[in-house]
Design an enzyme around this catalytic site. Structure first.
Site, short mmCIF file in Angstrom:
data_model
loop_
_atom_site.label_atom_id
_atom_site.label_comp_id
_atom_site.label_asym_id
_atom_site.label_seq_id
_atom_site.Cartn_x
_atom_site.Cartn_y
_atom_site.Cartn_z
N GLY A 1 66.30 52.52 30.51
CA GLY A 1 65.64 52.76 31.80
C GLY A 1 64.30 52.05 31.85
N GLY A 2 63.75 51.97 33.06
CA GLY A 2 62.55 51.18 33.29
C GLY A 2 61.33 51.72 32.57
N ILE A 3 61.12 53.04 32.57
CA ILE A 3 59.84 53.57 32.07
C ILE A 3 59.68 53.37 30.55
CG2 ILE A 3 58.32 55.58 31.93
CD1 ILE A 3 59.65 56.65 34.48
N GLU B 1 67.97 54.29 18.97
CA GLU B 1 69.37 53.97 19.26
C GLU B 1 69.46 52.55 19.81
OE1 GLU B 1 71.23 56.62 22.11
OE2 GLU B 1 71.99 54.85 23.12
N LYS C 1 63.10 57.70 46.06
CA LYS C 1 63.43 57.45 47.46
C LYS C 1 64.95 57.44 47.58
CE LYS C 1 59.56 55.64 49.74
NZ LYS C 1 58.74 54.53 50.08
N GLY D 1 64.21 54.96 24.98
CA GLY D 1 65.52 55.09 25.63
C GLY D 1 65.75 54.03 26.68
N GLY E 1 71.97 58.82 24.02
CA GLY E 1 71.34 59.43 22.86
C GLY E 1 70.16 60.30 23.23
N1 COA Z 1 67.63 62.35 43.20
C1 COA Z 1 68.38 61.38 43.73
N2 COA Z 1 68.36 60.09 43.31
C2 COA Z 1 67.55 59.79 42.30
C3 COA Z 1 66.73 60.76 41.68
C4 COA Z 1 66.79 62.08 42.17
N3 COA Z 1 66.05 63.04 41.61
N4 COA Z 1 66.04 60.16 40.70
C5 COA Z 1 66.40 58.86 40.69
N5 COA Z 1 67.30 58.65 41.66
C6 COA Z 1 67.93 57.37 41.98
C7 COA Z 1 66.89 56.29 42.16
O1 COA Z 1 66.43 56.26 43.51
C8 COA Z 1 67.66 55.04 41.81
O2 COA Z 1 68.50 54.70 42.90
P1 COA Z 1 68.77 53.18 43.32
O3 COA Z 1 69.55 52.61 42.14
O4 COA Z 1 69.55 53.29 44.56
O5 COA Z 1 67.40 52.58 43.46
C9 COA Z 1 68.57 55.53 40.69
O6 COA Z 1 68.66 56.95 40.83
C10 COA Z 1 68.08 55.20 39.30
O7 COA Z 1 66.78 55.63 39.12
P2 COA Z 1 65.77 54.84 38.18
O8 COA Z 1 64.59 55.72 37.99
O9 COA Z 1 65.53 53.46 38.67
O10 COA Z 1 66.64 54.73 36.85
P3 COA Z 1 66.45 53.97 35.51
O11 COA Z 1 67.16 52.68 35.52
O12 COA Z 1 65.01 53.94 35.09
O13 COA Z 1 67.26 54.93 34.52
C11 COA Z 1 68.08 57.08 33.83
C12 COA Z 1 66.91 56.28 34.43
C13 COA Z 1 67.62 58.52 33.72
C14 COA Z 1 69.30 56.96 34.68
C15 COA Z 1 68.36 56.52 32.41
O14 COA Z 1 67.20 56.60 31.67
C16 COA Z 1 69.47 57.29 31.70
O15 COA Z 1 70.62 57.05 31.92
N6 COA Z 1 69.08 58.24 30.79
C17 COA Z 1 70.04 59.02 30.03
C18 COA Z 1 70.39 58.37 28.73
C19 COA Z 1 69.24 58.29 27.77
O16 COA Z 1 68.14 58.72 28.02
N7 COA Z 1 69.50 57.73 26.61
C20 COA Z 1 68.48 57.62 25.58
C21 COA Z 1 68.85 56.77 24.43
S1 COA Z 1 69.14 55.05 24.90
#
Ligand code: COA
Length: 432
Positions: free
Chosen positions: A210-212, A231, A354, A208, A329
């Site tokens: 995101g970074g991980i 996807e 954070k 998916g 997705g």
């Molecule tokens: N409470 C408040 N803020 C939070 C948080 C929480 N529990 N968890 C994360 N955040 C903040 C982080 O601090 C970060 O903030 P910043 O931008 O100010 O640094 C921001 O949210 C993003 O977190 P991060 O872990 O860096 O996000 P990411 O780029 O790795 O993306 C998702 C993670 C979940 C947003 C992304 O995977 C997503 O949109 N997933 C849904 C869609 C999906 O999974 N699709 C799959 C098929 S492609």
């Protein structure tokens, strides 16, 4: 046959009350949307639907134009998040496999604007980097405008469209937008190693956004005969193919091919995709349909979330009521993978985030595993559908467990400094 016009000509085609659909991510028509705000004061009530827009557009980000343009989005990007307070932006709730289909059942676009490669010798353009909903919209829109860009990779699958089915071409030559490749950090590596232990040779992978998930790809280079049904096609997949870990040889569906609905990554990924018959960009409605996903034996889905509650509900798209991204997705691929023979779904997250304390203006560390989701948080993946959850402290399997069991499992992978507090809250609520 498509007539070649300029952006200025294209803008003149737009009328009051028009509903315009943009291609997704790298497939949006950048030059058209960069200038559409020039229509402010000339036309009224324009609606634009987009998905993960990659540029900062005046029509979207500049509040001067909010009375002329309404923006709806299937997936928020950084620039959309920044624009949200203007008041003219809304999210379209969706599981990505149905994004286009359900929107089309609701209303038909007057205009579609996206991009494509130049036509081949048979007259077909390739929609290049996305077919999530684009071809369906092209078939339904009254007017289709494509920015023709020789820098975009010619991909194959189900995204070839004949120039006779397009109304207007605009010749452009901007660079393809890139998603930089980020080095995995220590937490990513730990999460990746837990997942790698549960991935077998011959598994079929979805990663998916995101970074991980991207970092997880880095941990799979020792595997053999992996396949791809995803996807989003990313640079990580390209590297796994080039290292020989992905062969697609053991796939039960589309053997020998990497299947995706859109691609986003580095310039190297785009070079790899260009004229490469191994990669098939197929209709997102088909690729992400949980039924299709489940036809892939050994399908493994790896996605990320923002917050998980102690019952396993995953909020992956909002921070409380604030829309952050989209469901995308996640449900499609996580539920689809669990339909597959020997399928597995992983939801990954760092144990903490954070966040800014507005009173002190300092960033404070909070647990991402929480007793209850923040008020207004959107449940992207239901607790009924969650399977494995992974943090840097371990991996737990929630599928089939009771809430009492989940509470204990999730607390065991929470950050140690939050475990006592989570246990206390779980007792207060009555979960344990
Ligand atoms: N409470 C408040 N803020 C939070 C948080 C929480 N529990 N968890 C994360 N955040 C903040 C982080 O601090 C970060 O903030 P910043 O931008 O100010 O640094 C921001 O949210 C993003 O977190 P991060 O872990 O860096 O996000 P990411 O780029 O790795 O993306 C998702 C993670 C979940 C947003 C992304 O995977 C997503 O949109 N997933 C849904 C869609 C999906 O999974 N699709 C799959 C098929 S492609």
């Amino acid at each position: 046959m498509a007539k070649t016009i300029t952006v200025t000509d294209a803008l003149q085609l737009i009328k009051d009350n028009d509903y315009i659909v943009a291609g997704m991510a790298a497939s949006e028509g950048r030059d058209f949307f960069t200038r559409i705000h020039e229509l402010h004061g000339k036309v009224k009530n324009i609606t634009i639907d987009n998905c993960l827009p990659l540029y900062r557009y005046e029509c979207m980000n500049n509040e001067l134009y909010k009375d002329t343009f309404t923006i709806n989005s299937w997936f928020f990007s950084n620039d959309l998040r920044k624009a949200f307070n203007n008041g003219n932006i809304s999210y379209i709730p969706n599981n990505l496999n149905l994004a286009g289909v359900r929107r089309l059942a609701h209303k038909k676009p007057n205009v579609y604007v996206g991009n494509a490669t130049p036509p081949d010798k048979h007259g077909f353009v390739s929609l290049s980097l996305s077919n999530v909903y684009e071809k369906r919209m092209i078939e339904e829109a009254d007017i289709v405008i494509l920015e023709i860009n020789p820098k975009f990779p010619r991909t194959f699958g189900d995204l070839e469209v004949h120039k006779n089915d397009i109304d207007y071409f605009i010749d452009v030559d901007y660079d393809v937008p890139v998603l930089p490749d980020i080095e995995p950090n220590e937490k990513d590596k730990k999460i990746g190693s837990y997942i790698a232990d549960l991935i077998q040779d011959g598994d079929n992978i979805q990663l998916g956004i995101g970074g991980i998930p991207n970092a997880v790809a880095d941990m799979l280079h020792d595997k053999k005969d992996l396949g791809v049904h995803t996807e989003m096609l990313t640079t990580g997949f390209m590297k796994l193919y080039q290292s020989g870990a992905i062969t697609n040889k053991r796939k039960s569906l589309h053997k020998g091919k990497m299947v995706a609905a859109f691609a986003l990554g580095t310039k190297e990924l785009y070079d790899f995709l260009d004229n490469n018959p191994v990669v098939q960009i197929l209709d997102g409605h088909y690729v992400n349909d949980p039924y299709t996903v489940g036809l892939n034996d050994n399908q493994v889905s790896i996605n990320t979330t923002i917050e998980v509650d102690l019952t396993g509900q995953c909020c992956s798209e909002s921070i409380g009521t604030r829309q952050f991204s989209g469901t995308g997705g996640q449900t499609d691929t996580a539920t689809g993978a669990q339909r597959a023979k020997n399928g597995r779904s992983f939801i990954t997250l760092y144990s903490t985030a954070k966040v800014l304390n507005k009173l002190t203006n300092e960033r404070v560390e909070i647990s991402k595993i929480v007793p209850t989701l923040k008020p207004g948080a959107a449940v992207s993946l239901s607790r009924n559908e969650v399977d494995y959850v992974v943090t840097e402290y371990g991996v737990v399997k929630l599928k089939g467990t009771s809430i009492r069991e989940r509470v204990e499992l999730l607390i065991s992978i929470a950050h140690p400094k939050f475990r006592d507090e989570l246990t206390k809250k779980a007792k207060e609520i009555g979960y344990i």
